[in-house]
Design a protein around this motif. Structure first.
Motif, mmCIF file in Angstrom:
data_model
loop_
_atom_site.group_PDB
_atom_site.id
_atom_site.type_symbol
_atom_site.label_atom_id
_atom_site.label_comp_id
_atom_site.label_asym_id
_atom_site.label_seq_id
_atom_site.Cartn_x
_atom_site.Cartn_y
_atom_site.Cartn_z
ATOM 1 N N GLU A 108 28.177 -36.369 30.253
ATOM 2 C CA GLU A 108 27.017 -36.975 29.378
ATOM 3 C C GLU A 108 27.397 -38.076 28.329
ATOM 4 O O GLU A 108 26.334 -38.873 28.170
ATOM 5 N N ILE A 109 28.575 -38.172 27.986
ATOM 6 C CA ILE A 109 28.875 -39.196 26.917
ATOM 7 C C ILE A 109 29.698 -40.466 27.521
ATOM 8 O O ILE A 109 29.307 -41.570 26.756
ATOM 9 N N VAL A 110 30.574 -40.357 28.257
ATOM 10 C CA VAL A 110 31.162 -41.490 29.013
ATOM 11 C C VAL A 110 30.498 -42.340 29.648
ATOM 12 O O VAL A 110 29.874 -41.939 30.792
ATOM 13 N N HIS A 111 30.383 -43.470 29.322
ATOM 14 C CA HIS A 111 29.627 -44.658 30.386
ATOM 15 C C HIS A 111 30.437 -45.279 30.823
ATOM 16 O O HIS A 111 31.092 -46.267 30.011
ATOM 17 N N PHE A 112 30.599 -45.608 32.057
ATOM 18 C CA PHE A 112 31.588 -46.445 32.664
ATOM 19 C C PHE A 112 31.267 -47.825 32.727
ATOM 20 O O PHE A 112 30.068 -48.178 33.250
ATOM 21 N N PRO A 113 31.842 -48.866 32.325
ATOM 22 C CA PRO A 113 31.392 -50.228 32.217
ATOM 23 C C PRO A 113 31.063 -50.966 33.707
ATOM 24 O O PRO A 113 31.696 -50.673 34.660
ATOM 25 N N ASN A 114 30.210 -51.785 33.576
ATOM 26 C CA ASN A 114 29.492 -52.426 34.756
ATOM 27 C C ASN A 114 30.788 -53.372 35.412
ATOM 28 O O ASN A 114 31.369 -54.175 34.558
ATOM 29 N N LEU A 115 30.965 -53.397 36.531
ATOM 30 C CA LEU A 115 32.063 -54.419 37.104
ATOM 31 C C LEU A 115 31.505 -55.367 37.929
ATOM 32 O O LEU A 115 31.996 -55.988 38.884
ATOM 33 N N GLU A 116 29.877 -55.380 38.061
ATOM 34 C CA GLU A 116 29.319 -56.301 39.009
ATOM 35 C C GLU A 116 29.080 -57.589 38.217
ATOM 36 O O GLU A 116 28.150 -57.410 37.189
ATOM 37 N N PHE A 117 29.576 -58.701 38.444
ATOM 38 C CA PHE A 117 29.527 -59.972 37.802
ATOM 39 C C PHE A 117 29.019 -61.184 39.043
ATOM 40 O O PHE A 117 29.637 -61.068 39.810
ATOM 41 N N PRO A 118 28.029 -61.689 38.578
ATOM 42 C CA PRO A 118 27.941 -63.009 39.265
ATOM 43 C C PRO A 118 29.024 -63.878 39.602
ATOM 44 O O PRO A 118 30.009 -63.941 38.602
#
Length: 353
Positions: A108-118
């Motif tokens: 519920e707490i840990v949010h994994f960073p986005n790795l989708e970049f243009p």
């Protein structure tokens, strides 16, 4: 001799003469000869064979603006503070800043960073990768923090260590999730930059001991890095360089099992000459020059000369790269890193003369 200046004109002449007598190995070739137990023609001098890639969008966006005297919140929600007159940044773990206070609630707490970049966000990093002469140096991607460090960044060191004993199932779940995220990060790095080498940070001990017992390390950490380093190898990465500026002599067999080619940051408290003799040919050692000794406010050329010269001669020509134990080519106090570089050149001239 003035502090911060180590004269090396005679070394310049030495290498000019030497180059005139025969074709010297490139920095990349010389590093490979050293770690493979071949015929290097000089000592590998610190990070000289590694050209660091820069500009990948995850790192740029997660750590933008981090410099001495500043504080940021990274992509994981961790507050990172870089205090003045300290060797580097570190997370803030008081009650107001700690991200994960109960490991059983990590989903519920840990949010994994986005790795989708243009593609345009990768442009700087791709340009960096394309500019490197890969016949001369290894195009090297740096990954930090590692999986163990990422856990204690989120939780604090005390909570993290206690969780290995009190909540092993939840901790294993979090480890698995962090590993899967790292594998996704490895994929985008390899897809866009095609690195020749990886220098991966994950500190596994203090100056005198490991954080985890060898048995616990084998149970929890070894499987993580067999997956991560195995993936990099499958993508054509030639060298896996792991940074841990610590005592970790008892973990060397597991480093070999993980697929680590070079342990960077190994402190002199590890009895490096013995490790080189015992494990050379299976893994190489890059370090031995403790920043806590040479990278200090009152460093002197004489102190660095004596320390570096003894380290180089004690550890020998193969399976060892003399290097400051910090994880990159810099020092906290001006001139110290450069003076170490000059003293390694002097030792090299003596040993290969």
């Amino acid at each position: 001799m003035e502090k911060g200046f180590c004269s090396a004109r005679f070394l310049d002449l030495y290498f000019e003469i030497k180059e005139g007598l025969f074709l010297m190995l490139t920095k990349r070739q010389n590093m490979l000869e050293t770690i493979r137990g071949g015929n290097p023609d000089r000592l590998v001098n610190q990070f000289e064979a590694l050209e660091f890639l820069y500009g990948d969008p995850y790192t740029m966006k997660s750590y933008a603006g981090l410099m001495p005297g500043t504080e940021i919140v990274n992509a994981w929600g961790v507050t990172i503070r870089f205090q003045e007159n300290t060797p580097g940044p570190f997370p803030v773990h008081d009650d107001a800043h700690k991200v994960l206070k109960d490991i059983t609630q990590w989903k519920e707490i840990v949010h994994f960073p986005n790795l989708e970049f243009p593609d345009e966000d990768w442009a700087m990093a791709v340009k960096s990768a394309e500019s490197i002469d890969r016949s001369e140096k290894f195009a090297t991607a740096m990954v930090a923090p590692g999986v163990f460090e990422n856990m204690h960044y989120l939780m604090g060191m005390e909570d993290c260590m206690i969780s290995f004993y009190t909540e092993p199932e939840a901790l294993q779940e979090l480890l698995d999730a962090l590993t899967e995220w790292e594998l996704k990060y490895a994929k985008v790095l390899c897809d866009h930059l095609h690195p020749d080498a990886i220098i991966h940070h994950d500190d596994w001990g203090s100056q005198k001991s490991t954080f985890l017992s060898p048995d616990m390390f084998r149970e929890f950490i070894v499987p993580v890095y067999k997956k991560i380093y195995g993936y990099y190898k499958s993508r054509g990465v030639e060298l896996i360089i792991h940074h841990s500026d610590s005592f970790a002599a008892t973990l060397v067999p597991y480093m070999i099992e993980m697929g680590i080619d070079v342990w960077q940051g190994c402190l002199d408290t590890n009895d490096l000459p013995s490790l080189v003799k015992q494990y050379g040919g299976q893994i190489s050692f890059m370090g031995g020059i403790n920043n806590g000794v040479v990278d200090v406010p009152n460093w002197t050329p004489e102190l660095i000369h004596n320390y570096v010269n003894k380290t180089c001669h004690d550890c020998g020509k193969n399976y060892f790269i003399p290097c400051c134990t910090a994880g990159g080519p810099a020092s906290s106090f001006p001139g110290a890193f450069d003076c170490v570089t000059e003293e390694i050149n002097k030792a090299s001239a003596e040993m290969f003369g």
